[in-house]
Design a protein around this motif. Structure first.
Motif, short mmCIF file in Angstrom:
data_model
loop_
_atom_site.label_atom_id
_atom_site.label_comp_id
_atom_site.label_asym_id
_atom_site.label_seq_id
_atom_site.Cartn_x
_atom_site.Cartn_y
_atom_site.Cartn_z
N UNK A 158 21.11 56.88 64.17
CA UNK A 158 22.13 55.63 63.49
C UNK A 158 23.29 56.37 62.88
N UNK A 159 24.53 55.74 63.13
CA UNK A 159 25.67 56.39 62.50
C UNK A 159 25.46 55.92 60.87
N UNK A 160 24.75 55.02 60.44
CA UNK A 160 24.67 54.54 59.08
C UNK A 160 23.79 55.70 58.41
N UNK A 161 22.90 56.52 59.07
CA UNK A 161 21.93 57.50 58.35
C UNK A 161 22.63 58.76 58.48
N UNK A 162 23.72 59.13 59.08
CA UNK A 162 24.20 60.43 59.15
C UNK A 162 24.79 61.21 57.74
N UNK A 163 25.28 60.33 56.74
CA UNK A 163 25.37 60.95 55.61
C UNK A 163 24.41 61.81 54.78
N UNK A 164 23.30 60.90 55.13
CA UNK A 164 21.87 61.39 54.40
C UNK A 164 21.32 62.53 55.26
N UNK A 165 21.63 62.59 56.61
CA UNK A 165 21.03 63.54 57.39
C UNK A 165 21.80 64.86 56.95
N UNK A 166 23.04 64.55 56.95
CA UNK A 166 23.77 65.88 56.59
C UNK A 166 23.48 66.48 55.16
#
Length: 574
Positions: A158-166
């Protein structure tokens, strides 16, 4: 005076009618080559890149889209710039292959993403492996496929999770920067770089320098199309299918270095890379690489997307002109002539137990068609650690290796790997079969691939348990050849075919006898494509079994499958 379509016309040769009443002569259209002054955006992709460097989209993902959700994403970002950060929308479930080419992008895409992680050279330590596994379990529904570019591919992101994934990836030295897009993609390297007994130069420093200096650098973030690289001392990558490749060779006067190849690429118009005939020492690999990329950036064709790969420029120029431009315009010096590399008699995949130069061992194991999970990778990390290893490697053949194992622990490791679904003594079918993502997630696909590949391997292991030859089977869901279909013993290109009842069903066009990276006489190059040779997906296991049995029955001593395919009558291959 004839005027090339890629060269501006001389003054006075266009614009005036040839005779009274005739139409004005049409000015030849350029190929969109920046170096020749053709910098105007020439297609939607070029306009998208000209409007805003795609690398800038990360800030919008972190500051806007991750907070406002999928519906807030600008279409030019969603279907264009997101790729520069490893993100593609995945296919909406339930859309059959017959609708792939007729639906609009927004009709095909789900509100979830496929995410590629850069793993240049396929090198992972256990902290990195555990991080990938945990991201898979938390954010990607436990998906984590190993691709044939030595990287990991998640789904359901999900795009919402991308900051945490990065944040989690970058905390352990991983990134998704330029994992996709018209830019320098993931660099292939030998999965045994630094440990192989036969290696004279570890190419890892060159790969690291390229990633450090050029990946994420806006000077190289707008190329005509994707740019693929391979750097390896050993012949254990599909180097001939890359835009540029550096392959280990010993110069008679200057010692170990690298032979340079340019212009490889497959897809719908396959071409093998060609030797430049130069020798490059390790310390100069990154500089020469940057010169080749710069030629592609400046002289590459940008008008038509289907002619925008470096292979078309190399085919038009020839290697002599390409080398001349590289030396005179980009390096400012001549390169040394060099000898060709020594090629093996068959591909090197590193499966099984092998001795390292330090006396320890590495163990290569095969999942089925690259399909693994986060949970499985977490178990792999624990198994590796329990056997004294702190590193694993991914291969360009959807396999993985565990390094640095003492001799007396290898048998235990093989058993432990088998216990988590990774086989270090696989059947020929499991060892030789690869598959792309397919219709399950890919918007370009026409047919299912991963499940078909798993079913095929299981059926062949049951019916041909004692098969004693190596046959590679590459399964692709569309014509784009992500699984390198043209270079397999049996290449399967997904398409719709007419079934027994006259209705269209999933099937494959069959390509036979291909191969890469082997000594002359051991491979048929792109092999043999027989007119009308197709199979339905349902009949695929029966077809492969039939051809394999015919090969076993009529092969000559020492004759490879590819050699047999070239020799026999067409009816033997149907």
């Amino acid at each position: 005076m004839a005027v090339s379509s890629s060269t501006p016309a001389p003054p006075g040769t266009t614009g005036a009618p040839a005779r009274t009443g005739a139409r004005p002569a049409r000015r030849p259209r350029g190929e969109g080559q920046w170096a020749l002054g053709h910098r105007e955006p020439l297609n939607p992709n070029e306009r998208m890149k000209a409007d805003d460097d795609p690398l800038n989209v990360r800030a919008r993902i972190e500051n806007i889209y991750a907070h406002r959700g999928f519906a807030s994403i600008d279409p030019a970002d969603l279907r264009g710039r997101f790729r520069w950060w490893g993100l593609y929308t995945q296919r909406k479930a339930g859309i059959d292959g017959g609708r792939t080419a007729v639906l609009e992008p927004h009709e095909l895409e789900d509100e979830h993403f496929m995410l590629r992680v850069r793993i240049d050279g396929g090198q992972l330590d256990l902290d990195q492996l555990r991080t990938i596994a945990n991201i898979s379990r938390r954010y990607a529904r436990d998906t984590a496929d190993i691709t044939d570019r030595q990287n990991i591919q998640f789904h359901w992101i999900r795009v919402e999770d991308m900051p945490a994934i990065w944040r989690q990836l970058e905390a352990v030295g991983l990134q998704t920067t330029e994992a996709c897009g018209d830019c320098p993609r993931i660099v292939l390297g030998s999965p045994v770089a630094g440990v192989a007994e036969a290696e004279l130069i570890d190419s890892t420093p060159a790969i690291d320098e390229i990633v450090r200096r050029y990946v994420g650098n806006q000077e190289y973030s707008n190329l005509p199309r994707k740019f693929k690289t391979s750097i390896s001392w050993l012949v254990d990558t599909p180097y001939e299918a890359n835009d540029v490749a550096f392959l280990g060779v010993v110069h008679p006067d200057y010692g170990p270095g690298f032979d340079v190849w340019v212009g490889g690429g497959l897809s719908t118009n396959p071409m093998l890379a060609k030797r430049l005939g130069v020798w490059v020492p390790l310390a100069e690999v990154a500089e020469v690489w940057a010169g080749v990329v710069s030629i592609f950036r400046d002289y590459g064709y940008r008008r038509l997307r289907n002619r925008a790969r470096l292979k078309f420029l190399v085919a038009d120029w020839g290697v002599e002109r390409f080398r001349e431009v590289l030396e005179k315009e980009y390096l400012g010096r001549s390169l040394l002539d060099g000898p060709p590399p020594e090629l093996p008699e068959k591909p090197i995949d590193h499966i099984g137990v092998h001795r390292q130069h330090d006396g320890r061992h590495y163990v290569g194991a095969a999942p089925v068609v690259g399909r693994v999970s986060g949970s499985q990778l977490l178990e792999l990390a624990e198994v590796a650690a329990a056997h004294g290893s702190g590193r694993v490697r991914l291969t360009p053949y959807q396999k993985l290796l565990v390094l640095d194992v003492e001799a007396d622990r290898t048998e235990s490791l093989v058993t432990a790997l088998r216990g988590i679904g990774l086989e270090a003594a696989p059947s020929a079918w499991r060892r030789g079969t690869m598959a792309c993502t397919g219709i399950e997630y890919c918007k370009l696909a026409i047919v299912e691939t991963k499940a078909r590949g798993q079913e095929l391997v299981a059926r062949l292991e049951e019916r041909l348990r004692e098969f004693d030859a190596d046959i590679s089977i590459h399964i692709n869901g569309c014509p784009n050849a992500c699984a390198r279909t043209q270079t397999a013993d049996i290449g399967l290109k997904g398409q719709l075919v007419v079934g027994p009842d006259g209705q269209q069903v999933e099937g494959f066009q069959v390509h036979l006898g291909g191969g890469l990276g082997m000594a002359q006489g051991q491979t048929a190059g792109f092999g043999r494509k027989l007119r009308g040779l197709k199979t339905t997906a349902e009949e695929l296991p029966e077809y492969v079994e039939r051809v394999a049995r015919r090969y076993l029955a009529s092969r000559s001593p020492g004759e490879s499958f590819a050699q047999w395919v070239v020799r026999v009558d067409e009816e033997e291959l149907r």
